[in-house]
Scaffold this active site. Structure first.
Site, PDB file in Angstrom:
ATOM      1  N   VAL A  64      59.216  38.445  42.033  1.00 18.45           N
ATOM      2  CA  VAL A  64      58.437  39.692  42.113  1.00 18.45           C
ATOM      3  C   VAL A  64      57.598  39.808  43.386  1.00 18.45           C
ATOM      4  O   VAL A  64      56.894  40.788  43.572  1.00 18.45           O
ATOM      5  CB  VAL A  64      57.541  39.897  40.869  1.00 18.45           C
ATOM      6  CG1 VAL A  64      58.387  40.154  39.630  1.00 18.45           C
ATOM      7  CG2 VAL A  64      56.594  38.723  40.665  1.00 18.45           C
ATOM      8  N   ASN A  90      52.969  40.300  34.420  1.00 17.99           N
ATOM      9  CA  ASN A  90      52.372  39.052  33.930  1.00 17.99           C
ATOM     10  C   ASN A  90      52.604  37.855  34.858  1.00 17.99           C
ATOM     11  O   ASN A  90      51.860  36.885  34.810  1.00 17.99           O
ATOM     12  CB  ASN A  90      52.955  38.772  32.533  1.00 17.99           C
ATOM     13  CG  ASN A  90      52.737  37.347  32.083  1.00 17.99           C
ATOM     14  OD1 ASN A  90      51.638  36.967  31.680  1.00 17.99           O
ATOM     15  ND2 ASN A  90      53.782  36.520  32.178  1.00 17.99           N
ATOM     16  N   SER A 149      42.655  37.903  34.756  1.00 20.11           N
ATOM     17  CA  SER A 149      42.143  36.592  34.329  1.00 20.11           C
ATOM     18  C   SER A 149      40.629  36.628  34.200  1.00 20.11           C
ATOM     19  O   SER A 149      39.955  37.409  34.893  1.00 20.11           O
ATOM     20  CB  SER A 149      42.514  35.526  35.366  1.00 20.11           C
ATOM     21  OG  SER A 149      41.921  34.277  35.033  1.00 20.11           O
ATOM     22  N   TYR A 162      42.897  32.558  43.886  1.00 16.92           N
ATOM     23  CA  TYR A 162      43.323  33.105  42.589  1.00 16.92           C
ATOM     24  C   TYR A 162      42.240  34.059  42.046  1.00 16.92           C
ATOM     25  O   TYR A 162      42.540  35.167  41.604  1.00 16.92           O
ATOM     26  CB  TYR A 162      43.552  31.927  41.650  1.00 16.92           C
ATOM     27  CG  TYR A 162      44.024  32.262  40.252  1.00 16.92           C
ATOM     28  CD1 TYR A 162      45.335  32.639  40.000  1.00 16.92           C
ATOM     29  CD2 TYR A 162      43.152  32.154  39.165  1.00 16.92           C
ATOM     30  CE1 TYR A 162      45.769  32.915  38.702  1.00 16.92           C
ATOM     31  CE2 TYR A 162      43.571  32.418  37.875  1.00 16.92           C
ATOM     32  CZ  TYR A 162      44.879  32.797  37.647  1.00 16.92           C
ATOM     33  OH  TYR A 162      45.302  33.063  36.351  1.00 16.92           O
ATOM     34  N   ALA A 164      40.007  35.705  43.711  1.00 12.36           N
ATOM     35  CA  ALA A 164      39.963  36.929  44.535  1.00 12.36           C
ATOM     36  C   ALA A 164      41.115  37.848  44.162  1.00 12.36           C
ATOM     37  O   ALA A 164      40.942  39.060  44.002  1.00 12.36           O
ATOM     38  CB  ALA A 164      40.028  36.549  46.016  1.00 12.36           C
ATOM     39  N   LYS A 166      42.849  37.977  41.312  1.00 16.32           N
ATOM     40  CA  LYS A 166      42.742  38.519  39.954  1.00 16.32           C
ATOM     41  C   LYS A 166      41.632  39.578  39.870  1.00 16.32           C
ATOM     42  O   LYS A 166      41.767  40.559  39.131  1.00 16.32           O
ATOM     43  CB  LYS A 166      42.494  37.396  38.948  1.00 16.32           C
ATOM     44  CG  LYS A 166      43.708  36.474  38.751  1.00 16.32           C
ATOM     45  CD  LYS A 166      44.913  37.189  38.159  1.00 16.32           C
ATOM     46  CE  LYS A 166      45.994  36.235  37.674  1.00 16.32           C
ATOM     47  NZ  LYS A 166      47.180  36.924  37.158  1.00 16.32           N
TER      48      LYS A 166
END
Ligand code: NAP
Length: 256
Positions: A64, A90, A149, A162, A164, A166
């Site tokens: 993706v 997801n 998250s 991660y 930043a 999310k």
């Protein structure tokens, strides 16, 4: 009639963890689900586990983060279904590292898989959702759910890239909700610490697991079905007046 009868959903990262459990929820309530991921074997294994449920489960290998793969995925969805009603963005994850030691590649990969993929897939499949709904003269409740998250709400050691990404997913969800209104509702779900292949290695460390439990009001790690239930709710017509929201499912972590 079951909640997802006659509905088709794409679940990225559907081969394991929260994505696989979300696919199970939707298929068990009559929906057709297309599982997307990079590893064919994993997708096939999950599809096989879900084969006896009420709905149909298909698989499509795609990365993706890659535009060419997303174009192939879009063609696959067009070929296999006459309409797409639900997209669950997801796929995600990250390789932990302290900021001062983090490589540029690691930073870029986290942005790409957690954030840019949400943009690329929503753009391609959001358009397909609208086009097919117009063709079929049925612009009824269409829905995108982005898996963000708890880390998008708070800082966490060694996952600044991660966190930043999310946090950006949560705000991108709001922007998408405005732009795709009134036809497609767009919401995010923010899980706390959940037992999946992503967290498996960490949970093998007893001290780490104990610290997770201590930080969680419910005093335990979450299970994938506890997140999947909320994703399925946001994707279903039961949430027909909800858009641009983030649903925090963190066992109470953030309140203390
Ligand atoms: P998981 O089991 O590792 O699921 C992630 C899935 O994403 C895998 O099936 C993986 O399959 C797929 N994926 C990764 N990169 C991809 C790519 N470039 N293209 C397509 N698919 C890709 O972990 P999970 O915990 O269920 O994670 C699901 C989501 O929940 C993620 O967005 C994660 O950030 C979020 N989340 C998890 C937790 C937690 O505690 N577990 C907490 C908060 C948020 P392949 O590698 O085969 O492609």
């Amino acid at each position: 009639m079951a909640r997802f009868t006659g509905r088709t959903a794409v679940v990225t990262g559907g081969g394991s963890g929260i994505g696989a459990m979300t696919a199970r929820r939707i298929a068990s309530e009559g929906g057709t689900v297309i599982l997307v991921g990079r590893t064919e074997e994993k997708l096939k294994r999950t599809a096989n586990e879900l084969k006896d449920l009420e709905g149909t489960v298909l698989t499509c290998v795609a990365d993706v983060t890659k535009q060419a793969d997303i174009e192939s995925l879009t063609s696959f969805v067009k070929e296999k279904t006459d309409s797409l009603h639900i997209l669950i963005n997801n796929a995600g994850g990250s390789q932990g590292s302290p900021i001062l030691e983090m490589s540029e590649e690691n930073w870029d990969h986290a942005q790409s898989v957690n954030l840019k993929s949400v943009f690329l897939v929503s753009k391609a499949l959001g358009k397909l959702m609208l086009d097919t709904a117009k063709e079929n003269n049925s612009l009824e409740d269409l829905s995108i759910v982005n898996v963000a998250s708890l880390s998008g709400h708070k800082a966490g050691a060694q996952i600044p890239h991660y966190s930043a990404a999310k946090a950006a997913v949560i705000n991108f969800t709001r922007a998408l909700a405005v732009e795709l209104s009134p036809y497609i509702r767009v919401n995010s779900v923010s899980p706390g610490f959940v037992e999946t292949p992503l967290t498996e290695a960490g949970l093998k460390n007893e001290r780490f697991e104990a610290s997770i439990k201590r930080n969680t009001v419910l005093n335990r790690v979450g299970q994938p079905d506890e997140i999947a239930n909320v994703i399925a709710f946001a994707a279903s017509t039961e949430a027909s007046y909800m858009t641009g929201s983030d649903l925090l499912v963190d066992g109470g972590w953030l309140i203390v």
